[in-house]
Design an enzyme around this catalytic site. Sequence first.
Site, short mmCIF file in Angstrom:
data_model
loop_
_atom_site.label_atom_id
_atom_site.label_comp_id
_atom_site.label_asym_id
_atom_site.label_seq_id
_atom_site.Cartn_x
_atom_site.Cartn_y
_atom_site.Cartn_z
N ASP A 167 0.80 -1.23 0.00
CA ASP A 167 0.00 0.00 0.00
C ASP A 167 0.83 1.28 0.00
O ASP A 167 0.38 2.33 0.44
CB ASP A 167 -0.92 0.00 1.23
CG ASP A 167 -0.15 -0.34 2.50
OD1 ASP A 167 1.08 -0.15 2.51
OD2 ASP A 167 -0.79 -0.80 3.47
N GLU A 204 -0.54 -8.97 -1.27
CA GLU A 204 -1.02 -8.47 0.04
C GLU A 204 -2.27 -7.61 -0.18
O GLU A 204 -2.38 -6.47 0.29
CB GLU A 204 0.07 -7.67 0.77
CG GLU A 204 -0.16 -7.54 2.26
CD GLU A 204 0.93 -6.72 2.96
OE1 GLU A 204 0.96 -5.49 2.79
OE2 GLU A 204 1.75 -7.31 3.66
N GLU A 226 -2.06 5.03 3.29
CA GLU A 226 -2.01 3.65 2.80
C GLU A 226 -3.39 3.02 2.59
O GLU A 226 -3.57 2.20 1.68
CB GLU A 226 -1.18 2.77 3.75
CG GLU A 226 0.32 3.06 3.73
CD GLU A 226 0.73 4.23 4.63
OE1 GLU A 226 -0.14 4.79 5.33
OE2 GLU A 226 1.92 4.60 4.64
N HIS A 242 7.06 4.73 12.93
CA HIS A 242 7.33 5.61 11.79
C HIS A 242 6.09 6.13 11.07
O HIS A 242 6.20 7.01 10.23
CB HIS A 242 8.19 4.88 10.76
CG HIS A 242 7.42 3.84 9.98
ND1 HIS A 242 7.16 2.59 10.48
CD2 HIS A 242 6.83 3.89 8.76
CE1 HIS A 242 6.47 1.91 9.59
NE2 HIS A 242 6.24 2.66 8.54
N ARG A 281 2.93 7.87 9.38
CA ARG A 281 2.54 9.28 9.25
C ARG A 281 1.48 9.70 10.27
O ARG A 281 1.55 10.78 10.83
CB ARG A 281 1.98 9.53 7.85
CG ARG A 281 3.04 9.90 6.84
CD ARG A 281 2.43 10.18 5.48
NE ARG A 281 3.37 10.83 4.61
CZ ARG A 281 4.43 10.24 4.07
NH1 ARG A 281 4.69 8.97 4.32
NH2 ARG A 281 5.24 10.91 3.29
N HIS A 297 13.94 4.75 11.92
CA HIS A 297 13.65 5.03 10.52
C HIS A 297 14.47 6.27 10.11
O HIS A 297 14.73 7.13 10.94
CB HIS A 297 12.14 5.31 10.41
CG HIS A 297 11.60 5.41 9.03
ND1 HIS A 297 11.89 6.45 8.19
CD2 HIS A 297 10.75 4.60 8.33
CE1 HIS A 297 11.25 6.29 7.04
NE2 HIS A 297 10.55 5.17 7.11
C1 UD1 Z 1 6.75 4.67 3.37
C2 UD1 Z 1 5.34 4.21 3.04
C3 UD1 Z 1 4.75 3.45 4.22
C4 UD1 Z 1 5.67 2.34 4.68
C5 UD1 Z 1 7.05 2.89 4.92
C6 UD1 Z 1 7.99 1.77 5.27
C7 UD1 Z 1 4.12 5.76 1.56
C8 UD1 Z 1 3.25 6.94 1.49
N1 UD1 Z 1 4.48 5.37 2.80
O1 UD1 Z 1 6.66 5.61 4.43
O2 UD1 Z 1 3.52 2.88 3.82
O3 UD1 Z 1 5.16 1.82 5.88
O4 UD1 Z 1 7.52 3.56 3.75
O5 UD1 Z 1 9.11 2.19 5.92
O6 UD1 Z 1 4.48 5.19 0.55
N2 UD1 Z 1 14.21 8.42 4.20
C9 UD1 Z 1 15.58 8.40 4.03
N3 UD1 Z 1 16.17 7.24 3.60
C10 UD1 Z 1 15.46 6.11 3.35
C11 UD1 Z 1 14.07 6.15 3.54
C12 UD1 Z 1 13.45 7.30 3.94
O7 UD1 Z 1 16.26 9.39 4.25
O8 UD1 Z 1 16.05 5.10 2.96
C13 UD1 Z 1 13.54 9.67 4.67
C14 UD1 Z 1 13.43 10.77 3.61
O9 UD1 Z 1 13.61 12.01 4.23
C15 UD1 Z 1 11.99 10.60 3.13
C16 UD1 Z 1 11.30 10.25 4.43
O10 UD1 Z 1 12.21 9.38 5.09
O11 UD1 Z 1 11.47 11.78 2.55
C17 UD1 Z 1 9.96 9.62 4.29
O12 UD1 Z 1 9.98 8.59 3.31
P1 UD1 Z 1 8.62 8.20 2.52
O13 UD1 Z 1 8.92 7.09 1.59
O14 UD1 Z 1 7.94 9.40 2.00
O15 UD1 Z 1 7.65 7.69 3.67
P2 UD1 Z 1 7.82 6.60 4.80
O16 UD1 Z 1 7.38 7.26 6.08
O17 UD1 Z 1 9.14 5.96 4.75
N1 UDP Z 2 12.84 -3.90 9.42
C1 UDP Z 2 14.21 -3.89 9.14
N2 UDP Z 2 15.02 -3.06 9.87
C2 UDP Z 2 14.53 -2.24 10.85
C3 UDP Z 2 13.13 -2.23 11.10
C4 UDP Z 2 12.31 -3.08 10.36
O1 UDP Z 2 14.67 -4.62 8.28
O2 UDP Z 2 15.32 -1.53 11.48
C5 UDP Z 2 11.97 -4.78 8.62
C6 UDP Z 2 10.98 -5.63 9.39
O3 UDP Z 2 11.54 -6.89 9.71
C7 UDP Z 2 9.81 -5.75 8.43
C8 UDP Z 2 9.86 -4.48 7.62
O4 UDP Z 2 11.17 -3.94 7.82
O5 UDP Z 2 9.99 -6.82 7.52
C9 UDP Z 2 8.83 -3.51 8.08
O6 UDP Z 2 9.05 -2.29 7.46
P1 UDP Z 2 8.41 -0.93 7.97
O7 UDP Z 2 8.13 -1.04 9.43
O8 UDP Z 2 9.31 0.14 7.50
O9 UDP Z 2 7.09 -0.82 7.10
P2 UDP Z 2 5.61 -1.39 7.23
O10 UDP Z 2 5.68 -2.86 7.36
O11 UDP Z 2 4.98 -0.73 8.42
O12 UDP Z 2 4.96 -0.92 5.98
#
Ligand code: UD1
Ligand code: UDP
Length: 366
Positions: A94, A116, A130, A207, A209, A240
């Site tokens: 999602d 999923e 999501e 993490h 939103r 995160h």
């Molecule tokens: C996204 C997904 C969420 C998922 C999550 C998993 C959307 C809208 N949300 O949220 O469903 O649960 O990923 O973790 O698609 N950033 C870094 N490096 C990284 C990753 C993120 O610096 O490797 C920072 C950046 O500043 C980025 C911010 O995190 O702008 C947010 O990332 P974003 O992909 O927009 O949303 P997530 O909260 O990670």
């Molecule tokens: N995970 C990881 N390292 C971390 C935290 C989580 O590899 O420091 C893995 C975890 O085992 C799971 C996935 O990341 O498989 C979950 O991702 P996240 O919580 O970012 O997203 P969500 O599942 O909520 O979309």
Amino acid sequence: MKIGLIFGTRPEAIKMGSLYHTLKNSDIDVKVISTGQHKEMLYQVLNLFEIRPDYELNIMKEGQDLVELTSKLISKVGAVIKNEKFDFILVQGDTTSAFVGALVGFYNKIPVGHIEAGLRTGDIYSPFPEEINRKLIGSIAEFHFAPTEINVNNLLKEGINKEKIFKVGNTVIDSLYWVKENKSLDLQKIRDKYNLRDKKYILMTMHRRENWGEPMRNALKGVRKYLEENDVFYLVFPMHFNPIVRKVIKEELKGLERKILVEALEYLEFIGIMDGAHFIMTDSGGVQEEAPSLGKPTLVLRNTTERPEAIEAGTAKLIGTSSSEVYKNMKLLEGELFEKMSKASNPYGDGTTSLKIKEIIQRRKK
Ligand code: UD1
Ligand code: UDP
């Protein structure tokens, strides 16, 4: 047959990792389009699963909002799909990458398979965005690969044709098995690396939103109160990369003695740290699905859930984010609830989901 896998965040890559290998080990031509919605957190997983994307779109920019993210994704993923003649596109879950992958597939009249499928809270603002992403993918997809019976029923209630819905479990379990089989997982070594040998610890991640700001602050206040009263537990918090999330964690836990704040862990290490935890507190979806496989009680820091199976199985408890509820539930785990939650079984599948998905796709193509 040529299939495009489109994904861009950590959890999608983990849940697509096992499927990628299953599809590759067949006559299917698999192409990976990595949107790069995540950067560091995605590369960790691609390396572990030995996935070399055919396209890397690198769209991450620090702090970009949903409009910027979505519009960039549409044009960049759109350009790739126009050039490749895919028979199918597969998206997972999602995220915005998944939603855009499905949308652009539809614009190009390519059938989309949704891995999923059918998870719903019924509240479009939780999880945000999501819940809407997955509903929109659901209205586009030709194949709905639903993990559980509850997910199947959610799709039927939305009028999806039952011929298009397949109950297959969740690939999260396949990926857990894949890593155990293909990578050396030295639990003691991982714990030593983080100075956790002989320590009792609680593992926490947060993490989402909808938890940004006050909900997260409140939850951390409850955790802090509990840890300050107690001299047994450490708190391990892999953070995160999002700066919005990190700021709050650091501020609210400042000065707390028994805390171990670490960068987002590589998946293999995270499994090791989960395995050694006393219990887990999280707002993550994937972690809730993995925790029962390791027998770890999980307190879910959210007000709604699209994963009622874990709650019904008794392995997870939905506790919200108020400091008093968080504190109260951590205390409750000192009693018999802990034993009960540790013994629950995993409702998310048996590790054969990827194989089932592959067979369904091959059958349908003929
Ligand atoms: C996204 C997904 C969420 C998922 C999550 C998993 C959307 C809208 N949300 O949220 O469903 O649960 O990923 O973790 O698609 N950033 C870094 N490096 C990284 C990753 C993120 O610096 O490797 C920072 C950046 O500043 C980025 C911010 O995190 O702008 C947010 O990332 P974003 O992909 O927009 O949303 P997530 O909260 O990670
Ligand atoms: N995970 C990881 N390292 C971390 C935290 C989580 O590899 O420091 C893995 C975890 O085992 C799971 C996935 O990341 O498989 C979950 O991702 P996240 O919580 O970012 O997203 P969500 O599942 O909520 O979309």
